[in-house]
Structure formats: C-alpha cells, structure tokens
Design a protein around this motif. Structure first.
Motif, short mmCIF file in Angstrom:
data_model
loop_
_atom_site.label_atom_id
_atom_site.label_comp_id
_atom_site.label_asym_id
_atom_site.label_seq_id
_atom_site.Cartn_x
_atom_site.Cartn_y
_atom_site.Cartn_z
N ALA A 110 0.81 -1.22 0.00
CA ALA A 110 0.00 0.00 0.00
C ALA A 110 0.85 1.27 0.00
O ALA A 110 0.37 2.33 -0.40
CB ALA A 110 -0.94 0.01 1.21
N GLU A 111 2.08 1.20 0.46
CA GLU A 111 2.99 2.34 0.44
C GLU A 111 4.35 1.85 -0.02
O GLU A 111 4.78 0.76 0.36
CB GLU A 111 3.11 3.00 1.83
CG GLU A 111 1.85 3.71 2.27
CD GLU A 111 2.05 4.48 3.57
OE1 GLU A 111 3.20 4.62 4.03
OE2 GLU A 111 1.05 4.94 4.12
N VAL A 112 5.04 2.67 -0.81
CA VAL A 112 6.35 2.29 -1.35
C VAL A 112 7.42 2.62 -0.31
O VAL A 112 7.98 3.70 -0.30
CB VAL A 112 6.62 3.01 -2.69
CG1 VAL A 112 7.97 2.58 -3.25
CG2 VAL A 112 5.52 2.70 -3.68
N MET A 113 7.62 1.66 0.59
CA MET A 113 8.61 1.81 1.65
C MET A 113 8.92 0.43 2.23
O MET A 113 8.07 -0.46 2.15
CB MET A 113 8.07 2.72 2.76
CG MET A 113 6.79 2.19 3.41
SD MET A 113 6.06 3.29 4.65
CE MET A 113 7.25 3.12 5.96
N PRO A 114 10.13 0.23 2.77
CA PRO A 114 10.40 -1.04 3.44
C PRO A 114 9.47 -1.17 4.65
O PRO A 114 9.20 -0.19 5.35
CB PRO A 114 11.86 -0.91 3.88
CG PRO A 114 12.43 0.16 3.02
CD PRO A 114 11.29 1.10 2.74
N VAL A 115 8.97 -2.39 4.88
CA VAL A 115 8.00 -2.56 5.96
C VAL A 115 8.05 -4.01 6.46
O VAL A 115 8.43 -4.92 5.73
CB VAL A 115 6.58 -2.18 5.47
CG1 VAL A 115 6.08 -3.17 4.43
CG2 VAL A 115 5.60 -2.05 6.62
N ILE A 116 7.68 -4.19 7.72
CA ILE A 116 7.55 -5.52 8.30
C ILE A 116 6.07 -5.77 8.54
O ILE A 116 5.40 -5.01 9.24
CB ILE A 116 8.32 -5.65 9.64
CG1 ILE A 116 9.81 -5.41 9.42
CG2 ILE A 116 8.07 -7.02 10.27
CD1 ILE A 116 10.63 -5.42 10.69
N GLY A 117 5.56 -6.83 7.92
CA GLY A 117 4.17 -7.23 8.13
C GLY A 117 4.11 -8.56 8.84
O GLY A 117 5.13 -9.10 9.29
N ARG A 118 2.91 -9.09 8.97
CA ARG A 118 2.69 -10.40 9.56
C ARG A 118 2.13 -11.34 8.51
O ARG A 118 1.37 -10.91 7.65
CB ARG A 118 1.69 -10.32 10.71
CG ARG A 118 2.09 -9.43 11.86
CD ARG A 118 3.12 -10.00 12.78
NE ARG A 118 2.76 -11.31 13.26
CZ ARG A 118 3.64 -12.19 13.74
NH1 ARG A 118 4.91 -11.89 13.82
NH2 ARG A 118 3.24 -13.38 14.16
N TYR A 119 2.53 -12.60 8.55
CA TYR A 119 1.95 -13.60 7.66
C TYR A 119 1.42 -14.75 8.49
O TYR A 119 1.85 -14.98 9.62
CB TYR A 119 2.97 -14.11 6.63
CG TYR A 119 4.00 -15.05 7.20
CD1 TYR A 119 3.73 -16.41 7.35
CD2 TYR A 119 5.26 -14.60 7.58
CE1 TYR A 119 4.67 -17.28 7.87
CE2 TYR A 119 6.20 -15.45 8.11
CZ TYR A 119 5.90 -16.79 8.25
OH TYR A 119 6.84 -17.64 8.78
N GLU A 120 0.44 -15.45 7.91
CA GLU A 120 -0.10 -16.64 8.55
C GLU A 120 -0.72 -17.54 7.47
O GLU A 120 -1.37 -17.05 6.55
CB GLU A 120 -1.17 -16.25 9.56
CG GLU A 120 -1.77 -17.43 10.28
CD GLU A 120 -2.76 -17.03 11.36
OE1 GLU A 120 -3.54 -17.91 11.78
OE2 GLU A 120 -2.78 -15.86 11.77
#
Length: 196
Positions: A110-120
């Motif tokens: 959604a935004e052009v930036m490095p990011v940490i998300g969650r996966y499951e």
C-alpha cells in the motif's frame, strides 16, 4: 504447508485479472498484470540483505521470494500511471512450523517503503498478509482453488475506514521463473510444478 512452501508452490509467471473497488469514489476499475515469482532460499544474498535492512538476524529467516509485476488499470489511460515494480520478501517464522511470523518487505503493497508485516497460513491453507503503515493498513489473502489458478483478495484501510478492495484471479502461464534479477547465482528453492 508453511509460508515458504506457499511461495515455492507460487513459482513461475502468472497472468492476473483484477477488479479494484475505490469505495470513496464509489467506482470500480479493471486491470491486468503479469507477475513473476521466484522463491529464494534462506541463504540467498537478497534474503540476507533484507533481514539486515530490518535489523533482523538472517539466520532466523527460512527463505523468501523475489516478485516482479507489470500491469495496467483502466484509469491509467487518463493519467499515464503505471503499475510495475519488484520487491523481495523474507520470511521470519514465529516457530518451527513456519505457518506464521514476520514478512519482511523491501517495498510495501500500500505504500512504497520497506516494511515488516505479519503472515499466517490459515486453516484453509491460504496465505494471509497483514501490514500496518504510518497512514494505512492492508489485508491480503491468497489461495489456490486449482494448482494453476491463484485467487487474491485485499483491502486497504485509511483513516479509520475501508477505502479500497481488490479481487484478482491469476492463472499460471509459465512454470519457469526465468532470470529474476534477484541474484545472478540464485536458484529457485525448488523446481516448482505449480505457480503463484
């Protein structure tokens, strides 16, 4: 199935057809893209690099993927915008099952930036990604109704309300991930017989 196996099952080139609903404008638009997915082993230099970027110990990663896309949407004809790019994911599981954990992204959805998300990996073997950004959050769910068909649904929420919902149907057009630009000596984690 763990998240790395989901990416391995996703290896190859895909043709995507999508519909995006822009809720604030009460309009929908259609588009399409080609998506290339190359799974990466845990020792791939790109996986190590993205872990270091996020200050996470590379030894904790189980692998990841290089993803490249090139697409268009209906409104692009009016403003000349393109929907092309590439990114690297790294998977850092919470436990030995690898079914949930952190998804390190070089470039966000959604935004052009490095990011940490969650996966499951949910009970239906679908991959769910949840990512919070400074001004919005995204929720994505991917699943395989057939070995060569992948479905994706996503929402983007801004300022306390949903602003965009997208549904995609993606069909495998080539099982060969070809040269990806990830790293010259990088090989897919497996010779996949399925696709993304």
């Amino acid at each position: 199935m763990n998240a790395l196996e989901f990416f391995q099952k996703s290896a190859g080139k895909w043709r995507s057809q999508r519909t995006t609903h822009h809720l604030a404008f009460r309009r929908a638009e259609r588009g399409g893209s080609e998506i290339l997915v190359n799974p990466l082993n845990a020792d791939d230099p790109k996986v190590i690099e993205i872990c270091q970027m996020h200050e996470i110990e590379p030894a904790n990663a189980i692998g990841g993927a290089y993803v490249k896309w090139d697409g268009t949407m209906a409104w692009d004809k009016d403003d000349g915008e393109t929907h092309s790019g590439e990114t690297v994911f790294a998977l850092v599981p919470d436990d030995e099952t690898g079914r949930k954990g952190k998804l390190l992204r070089e470039v966000g959805y959604a935004e052009v930036m490095p990011v940490i998300g969650r996966y499951e990996i949910d009970d239906e073997e679908a991959l769910v990604l949840i990512t919070d950004y400074p001004s919005m959050s995204s929720y994505e769910r991917f699943w395989f109704p057939a070995p060569n068909v992948r479905v994706r649904a996503s929402t983007v929420q801004r300022f306390g309300g949903f602003s965009q919902a997208t549904f995609c149907t993606e069909q495998l057009i080539s099982e060969d991930p070809v040269e990806t630009g990830a790293s010259a000596n990088s090989q897919p984690a497996i010779a996949s017989v399925f696709g993304w």
